[in-house]
Design an enzyme around this catalytic site. Structure first.
Site, PDB file in Angstrom:
ATOM      1  N   ASP A  53      13.494 -27.398  -7.147  1.00 30.72           N
ATOM      2  CA  ASP A  53      14.339 -26.338  -6.592  1.00 30.72           C
ATOM      3  C   ASP A  53      15.003 -25.594  -7.751  1.00 30.72           C
ATOM      4  O   ASP A  53      15.891 -26.122  -8.419  1.00 30.72           O
ATOM      5  CB  ASP A  53      15.389 -26.962  -5.659  1.00 30.72           C
ATOM      6  CG  ASP A  53      16.223 -25.900  -4.968  1.00 30.72           C
ATOM      7  OD1 ASP A  53      16.260 -24.745  -5.443  1.00 30.72           O
ATOM      8  OD2 ASP A  53      16.842 -26.233  -3.938  1.00 30.72           O
ATOM      9  N   CYS A 120      11.961  -2.586  -2.915  1.00 36.23           N
ATOM     10  CA  CYS A 120      13.214  -2.641  -2.129  1.00 36.23           C
ATOM     11  C   CYS A 120      14.445  -2.324  -2.973  1.00 36.23           C
ATOM     12  O   CYS A 120      15.541  -2.211  -2.440  1.00 36.23           O
ATOM     13  CB  CYS A 120      13.391  -4.011  -1.490  1.00 36.23           C
ATOM     14  SG  CYS A 120      12.202  -4.323  -0.197  1.00 36.23           S
ATOM     15  N   TYR A 149      18.493  -8.314  -0.493  1.00 39.86           N
ATOM     16  CA  TYR A 149      17.262  -8.652  -1.219  1.00 39.86           C
ATOM     17  C   TYR A 149      17.034  -7.673  -2.374  1.00 39.86           C
ATOM     18  O   TYR A 149      16.735  -8.053  -3.500  1.00 39.86           O
ATOM     19  CB  TYR A 149      16.093  -8.620  -0.226  1.00 39.86           C
ATOM     20  CG  TYR A 149      14.722  -8.794  -0.834  1.00 39.86           C
ATOM     21  CD1 TYR A 149      14.290 -10.038  -1.272  1.00 39.86           C
ATOM     22  CD2 TYR A 149      13.855  -7.702  -0.949  1.00 39.86           C
ATOM     23  CE1 TYR A 149      13.023 -10.193  -1.825  1.00 39.86           C
ATOM     24  CE2 TYR A 149      12.588  -7.847  -1.483  1.00 39.86           C
ATOM     25  CZ  TYR A 149      12.178  -9.100  -1.922  1.00 39.86           C
ATOM     26  OH  TYR A 149      10.927  -9.236  -2.465  1.00 39.86           O
ATOM     27  N   ASN A 178       4.645  -3.691  -1.445  1.00 37.90           N
ATOM     28  CA  ASN A 178       3.901  -4.288  -0.320  1.00 37.90           C
ATOM     29  C   ASN A 178       2.538  -4.871  -0.710  1.00 37.90           C
ATOM     30  O   ASN A 178       1.497  -4.237  -0.501  1.00 37.90           O
ATOM     31  CB  ASN A 178       3.691  -3.265   0.801  1.00 37.90           C
ATOM     32  CG  ASN A 178       5.009  -2.796   1.358  1.00 37.90           C
ATOM     33  OD1 ASN A 178       5.861  -3.586   1.728  1.00 37.90           O
ATOM     34  ND2 ASN A 178       5.211  -1.492   1.368  1.00 37.90           N
ATOM     35  N   LYS A 192       4.573 -10.302   6.627  1.00 41.59           N
ATOM     36  CA  LYS A 192       4.833  -8.870   6.466  1.00 41.59           C
ATOM     37  C   LYS A 192       3.900  -8.079   7.375  1.00 41.59           C
ATOM     38  O   LYS A 192       2.984  -8.629   7.969  1.00 41.59           O
ATOM     39  CB  LYS A 192       4.562  -8.496   5.015  1.00 41.59           C
ATOM     40  CG  LYS A 192       5.328  -9.360   4.039  1.00 41.59           C
ATOM     41  CD  LYS A 192       6.045  -8.481   3.069  1.00 41.59           C
ATOM     42  CE  LYS A 192       6.894  -9.286   2.145  1.00 41.59           C
ATOM     43  NZ  LYS A 192       6.121  -9.883   1.092  1.00 41.59           N
ATOM     44  N   ALA A 193       4.107  -6.752   7.382  1.00 39.40           N
ATOM     45  CA  ALA A 193       3.391  -5.903   8.350  1.00 39.40           C
ATOM     46  C   ALA A 193       1.855  -6.075   8.328  1.00 39.40           C
ATOM     47  O   ALA A 193       1.257  -6.240   9.396  1.00 39.40           O
ATOM     48  CB  ALA A 193       3.776  -4.444   8.140  1.00 39.40           C
ATOM     49  N   ARG A 285       8.266   5.207   2.378  1.00 40.85           N
ATOM     50  CA  ARG A 285       8.283   4.768   0.977  1.00 40.85           C
ATOM     51  C   ARG A 285       6.880   4.861   0.396  1.00 40.85           C
ATOM     52  O   ARG A 285       5.901   4.501   1.043  1.00 40.85           O
ATOM     53  CB  ARG A 285       8.758   3.323   0.887  1.00 40.85           C
ATOM     54  CG  ARG A 285       8.707   2.770  -0.536  1.00 40.85           C
ATOM     55  CD  ARG A 285       9.132   1.325  -0.587  1.00 40.85           C
ATOM     56  NE  ARG A 285      10.549   1.194  -0.322  1.00 40.85           N
ATOM     57  CZ  ARG A 285      11.111   0.088   0.191  1.00 40.85           C
ATOM     58  NH1 ARG A 285      10.366  -0.939   0.512  1.00 40.85           N
ATOM     59  NH2 ARG A 285      12.417   0.040   0.382  1.00 40.85           N
TER      60      ARG A 285
HETATM   61  P1  NAD Z   1       6.226 -16.067  -1.085  1.00 39.06           P
HETATM   62  O1  NAD Z   1       7.403 -16.247  -0.187  1.00 39.06           O
HETATM   63  O2  NAD Z   1       4.882 -16.362  -0.541  1.00 39.06           O
HETATM   64  O3  NAD Z   1       6.421 -16.900  -2.425  1.00 39.06           O
HETATM   65  C1  NAD Z   1       7.665 -17.202  -2.972  1.00 39.06           C
HETATM   66  C2  NAD Z   1       7.699 -18.685  -3.273  1.00 39.06           C
HETATM   67  O4  NAD Z   1       8.980 -19.020  -3.863  1.00 39.06           O
HETATM   68  C3  NAD Z   1       7.577 -19.549  -1.993  1.00 39.06           C
HETATM   69  O5  NAD Z   1       6.458 -20.409  -2.081  1.00 39.06           O
HETATM   70  C4  NAD Z   1       8.870 -20.315  -1.952  1.00 39.06           C
HETATM   71  O6  NAD Z   1       8.749 -21.652  -1.467  1.00 39.06           O
HETATM   72  C5  NAD Z   1       9.294 -20.313  -3.414  1.00 39.06           C
HETATM   73  N1  NAD Z   1      10.714 -20.621  -3.524  1.00 39.06           N
HETATM   74  C6  NAD Z   1      11.717 -20.235  -2.684  1.00 39.06           C
HETATM   75  N2  NAD Z   1      12.875 -20.804  -3.051  1.00 39.06           N
HETATM   76  C7  NAD Z   1      12.609 -21.548  -4.151  1.00 39.06           C
HETATM   77  C8  NAD Z   1      13.423 -22.377  -4.983  1.00 39.06           C
HETATM   78  N3  NAD Z   1      14.714 -22.535  -4.725  1.00 39.06           N
HETATM   79  N4  NAD Z   1      12.838 -23.009  -6.028  1.00 39.06           N
HETATM   80  C9  NAD Z   1      11.492 -22.860  -6.268  1.00 39.06           C
HETATM   81  N5  NAD Z   1      10.688 -22.086  -5.514  1.00 39.06           N
HETATM   82  C10 NAD Z   1      11.240 -21.440  -4.464  1.00 39.06           C
HETATM   83  O7  NAD Z   1       6.308 -14.551  -1.602  1.00 39.06           O
HETATM   84  P2  NAD Z   1       5.243 -13.657  -2.376  1.00 39.06           P
HETATM   85  O8  NAD Z   1       4.819 -12.580  -1.448  1.00 39.06           O
HETATM   86  O9  NAD Z   1       4.203 -14.501  -3.015  1.00 39.06           O
HETATM   87  O10 NAD Z   1       6.171 -12.977  -3.479  1.00 39.06           O
HETATM   88  C11 NAD Z   1       6.231 -13.426  -4.825  1.00 39.06           C
HETATM   89  C12 NAD Z   1       7.296 -12.617  -5.561  1.00 39.06           C
HETATM   90  O11 NAD Z   1       6.999 -11.222  -5.496  1.00 39.06           O
HETATM   91  C13 NAD Z   1       8.709 -12.777  -4.987  1.00 39.06           C
HETATM   92  O12 NAD Z   1       9.645 -12.787  -6.011  1.00 39.06           O
HETATM   93  C14 NAD Z   1       8.873 -11.532  -4.151  1.00 39.06           C
HETATM   94  O13 NAD Z   1      10.244 -11.194  -3.999  1.00 39.06           O
HETATM   95  C15 NAD Z   1       8.108 -10.518  -4.967  1.00 39.06           C
HETATM   96  N6  NAD Z   1       7.648  -9.396  -4.133  1.00 39.06           N
HETATM   97  C16 NAD Z   1       6.670  -9.571  -3.227  1.00 39.06           C
HETATM   98  C17 NAD Z   1       6.243  -8.505  -2.451  1.00 39.06           C
HETATM   99  C18 NAD Z   1       5.141  -8.641  -1.450  1.00 39.06           C
HETATM  100  O14 NAD Z   1       4.806  -7.636  -0.812  1.00 39.06           O
HETATM  101  N7  NAD Z   1       4.540  -9.803  -1.247  1.00 39.06           N
HETATM  102  C19 NAD Z   1       6.844  -7.242  -2.598  1.00 39.06           C
HETATM  103  C20 NAD Z   1       7.860  -7.108  -3.520  1.00 39.06           C
HETATM  104  C21 NAD Z   1       8.246  -8.183  -4.315  1.00 39.06           C
END
Ligand code: NAD
Length: 331
Positions: A53, A120, A149, A178, A192-193, A285
């Site tokens: 964590d 965002c 966020y 996205n 997501k969408a 966006r």
């Molecule tokens: P995701 O939710 O699939 O992956 C994020 C991972 O972080 C999860 O597996 C979660 O368990 C882990 N996590 C959460 N809390 C934690 C903690 N305390 N310690 C360790 N791990 C922890 O999301 P994703 O879509 O793979 O996104 C990855 C990154 O990209 C994120 O930072 C997200 O904000 C950013 N992002 C994603 C998108 C998108 O469209 N997918 C868009 C903008 C930004």
């Protein structure tokens, strides 16, 4: 001594992180994955995977030990339904994760650090019309993100830039627009969408009921980028010399109704839209990719039709299995 570059991917149990681990392994890196959970849909390809964590400093120190590069993807996040109704939790968890991971990386002498920010962060006042002007990196200020966020992402961007200025650690910042694809969350409330549309269309197809719910009038606009393009962009960015935040996404804007139509075409069915109340986020966006092209000499290449066709196929297989609808997907 081995000359293999060692990297850490945080959030390696999540959607993009899991794909990134595979991508980096294929390129010959030694990879440690860290998350609070294992990847949901297949085994990790990481050399080492630790459940930690990252909200805790000691865990962040353990995670970043002995690596050359960090790709910081861990975040408590989800689609509009999740991020529009969990502000305090998101701000608390993501601030702790990022402050600790960044400082632990510096403490452990990490050389390059890539932070995954988001579209965002852009101000709500620039996104009030569906037919929006694409967002340039400098549009981020004066700051007014819509949700907690986005505020947290913005402050972590600033942390990264100051760390790069004042310590011998290079930081890079990608603002994702996205990202979607196979092996991502497709139900349960955090999807997501694009994934939600694929699930709804698959249910419509397999159940024979063509009605598909759309949040709002469906005229809100976004751009969507397939995860394989996202990985290529991240990888090019960490080796670039560009220290400022940069957009990483597609610059083809579509309405949510158009997104649904592309998925329905992939499924080869006619759907009937049912518009219902639901969180929609900003009205419009799109990404301005001028800087992306300039800095990386590249931009995302996978068309929305191609990316959604691949994603739909994978989600339809999951819907068949999980909901017991239709025949099992052909192998
Ligand atoms: P995701 O939710 O699939 O992956 C994020 C991972 O972080 C999860 O597996 C979660 O368990 C882990 N996590 C959460 N809390 C934690 C903690 N305390 N310690 C360790 N791990 C922890 O999301 P994703 O879509 O793979 O996104 C990855 C990154 O990209 C994120 O930072 C997200 O904000 C950013 N992002 C994603 C998108 C998108 O469209 N997918 C868009 C903008 C930004």
């Amino acid at each position: 001594m081995s000359d293999v570059t060692k990297v850490l991917v945080t959030g390696a149990g999540g959607f993009i992180g899991h794909h990134l681990v595979k991508f980096l392994k294929e390129k010959g890196y030694w990879v440690r994955g860290v998350d609070i959970k294992h990847p949901e849909f297949e085994d990790t390809a990481a050399d080492e995977f630790e459940i930690l964590d990252l909200r805790r400093w000691g865990n962040a120190l353990q995670a970043t030990r002995g690596v050359d590069h960090v790709y910081a993807l861990a975040a408590d996040m989800g689609g509009m339904g999740f991020i529009s109704s969990n502000h305090a939790t998101i701000l608390h968890n993501n601030s702790l994760i990022n402050i600790h991971t960044l400082d632990a990386a510096r403490t452990n002498g990490v050389k390059r650090y890539l932070y995954t920010s988001s579209a965002c962060i852009y101000p709500e006042y620039k996104q009030t019309e569906a037919d929006v002007v694409p967002l340039k990196e400098e549009d981020a200020y004066p700051a007014a993100p819509q949700d907690a966020y986005g505020w947290e992402k913005l402050i972590t961007e600033i942390f990264c830039q100051y760390y790069s200025d004042e310590y011998p650690m290079e930081t890079r910042i990608a603002r994702f627009h996205n990202i979607f694809g196979e092996l991502g969350t497709w139900d349960g409330g955090r999807e997501k969408a694009p994934a939600a549309m694929c699930r709804k269309v698959a249910i419509a197809k397999l159940s024979g009921n063509p009605e598909v719910e759309v949040w709002g009038d469906g005229l809100q606009t976004r751009s969507f980028c397939h995860v394989d393009d996202c990985l290529e962009g991240i990888y090019r960015l960490i080796y670039s010399d560009h220290k400022e935040p940069i957009n990483l996404g597609q610059d083809r804007m579509v309405t949510i109704n158009e997104l649904l139509q592309i998925v329905a075409d992939a499924a080869d069915i006619e759907v009937v839209r049912k518009h219902i109340d639901g969180p929609q986020g900003v009205r419009g966006r799109n990404s301005d990719n001028t800087k992306l092209r300039e800095v990386l000499g590249w931009e995302p290449e996978i068309s929305l039709e191609e990316g959604l066709a691949r994603t739909y196929k994978w989600i339809e297989g999951n819907v068949r299995e999980t909901y017991g609808l239709g025949e099992p997907a052909p192998a």
